[in-house]
Design a protein around this motif. Structure first.
Motif, PDB file in Angstrom:
ATOM      1  N   LEU A  77       0.909  -1.072  -0.044  1.00  0.00           N
ATOM      2  CA  LEU A  77       0.210   0.110  -0.075  1.00  0.00           C
ATOM      3  C   LEU A  77       0.826   1.222   0.101  1.00  0.00           C
ATOM      4  CD1 LEU A  77      -2.556  -1.112   2.553  1.00  0.00           C
ATOM      5  CD2 LEU A  77      -2.928  -0.943   0.163  1.00  0.00           C
ATOM      6  N   HIS A  78       0.483   2.071  -0.552  1.00  0.00           N
ATOM      7  CA  HIS A  78       1.406   3.581  -0.639  1.00  0.00           C
ATOM      8  C   HIS A  78       1.479   3.857   0.842  1.00  0.00           C
ATOM      9  CE1 HIS A  78       1.762   7.884  -0.905  1.00  0.00           C
ATOM     10  NE2 HIS A  78       2.120   7.458  -2.144  1.00  0.00           N
ATOM     11  N   PRO A  79       2.668   4.383   1.021  1.00  0.00           N
ATOM     12  CA  PRO A  79       3.025   4.580   2.590  1.00  0.00           C
ATOM     13  C   PRO A  79       2.080   5.429   3.294  1.00  0.00           C
ATOM     14  CG  PRO A  79       4.887   4.811   1.131  1.00  0.00           C
ATOM     15  CD  PRO A  79       3.752   4.628   0.328  1.00  0.00           C
ATOM     16  N   ARG A  80       1.654   6.631   2.625  1.00  0.00           N
ATOM     17  CA  ARG A  80       0.537   7.442   3.412  1.00  0.00           C
ATOM     18  C   ARG A  80      -0.699   6.825   3.810  1.00  0.00           C
ATOM     19  NH1 ARG A  80       2.595  11.445  -0.250  1.00  0.00           N
ATOM     20  NH2 ARG A  80       0.788  11.735  -1.028  1.00  0.00           N
ATOM     21  N   VAL A  81      -0.969   6.079   2.982  1.00  0.00           N
ATOM     22  CA  VAL A  81      -2.435   5.393   2.694  1.00  0.00           C
ATOM     23  C   VAL A  81      -2.170   4.269   4.137  1.00  0.00           C
ATOM     24  CG1 VAL A  81      -3.926   3.703   1.822  1.00  0.00           C
ATOM     25  CG2 VAL A  81      -3.094   5.765   0.712  1.00  0.00           C
TER      26      VAL A  81
END
Length: 174
Positions: A77-81
């Motif tokens: 998953l995208h790091p911020r997500v």
């Protein structure tokens, strides 16, 4: 009414990887903001998951771009997500729509009146597939998709998917 959020395939490969688009990159912060509005027990994320045999699958033959191979950076998953999800349920899926996700949400609907909201990628493949599958499982449950928190393969196919969902009584929110 219990409000649940489904975060579909917000993975690196769909954002800034081999299948990424500027539109996908543009929705990341909006998705993170929406996640923050829900208790984490009411958030379920999916993760597109393929194996090393991807090229031998029907999808791999039709879309010969290896992506979301389990264990790779692009599969994550995208790091911020991922940070926003912070312990929320994450379900792997090997197909566009997840029968396992639909069954889990249907089980939740047996004990709670639900309102389901979807965000994520790609509008025209996995978001539309999961929204329509959920509608088949739960025809009387309100299902919504937040347009500004989704991106398609192209802007035109994003709009076509939104129109398809709208025609199938899925509410499209701005």
């Amino acid at each position: 009414m219990r409000k649940i959020l489904l975060v579909i395939d917000m993975q690196n490969d769909f954002i800034d990887g081999p299948l990424g688009t500027p539109e996908a990159e543009a929705v990341v912060d909006k998705v993170v903001e929406v996640i923050s509005q829900y208790p984490l027990e009411d958030v379920i994320a999916t993760r597109d998951t393929h194996g090393s045999d991807y090229a031998d699958t029907q999808e791999g033959r039709r879309l010969p771009v290896p992506h979301c191979i389990k264990g790779t950076l692009g599969w994550n998953l995208h790091p911020r997500v991922a940070a926003a999800l912070n312990g929320a349920a994450v379900m792997g899926k090997s197909t566009f729509a997840s029968k396992k996700l639909a069954e889990k949400v249907a089980a939740m609907a047996r004990t709670d009146n639900l309102e389901i909201t979807l965000v994520g990628l790609c509008t025209d493949i996995c978001v539309v597939s999961n929204a329509l599958l959920l509608k088949a499982y739960l025809p009387e449950t309100p299902i919504r998709v937040i347009e500004s928190c989704c991106a398609g393969v192209t802007p035109a196919s994003h709009q076509a998917a939104l129109k398809t969902m709208e025609m199938c009584q899925i509410e499209i929110l701005p």
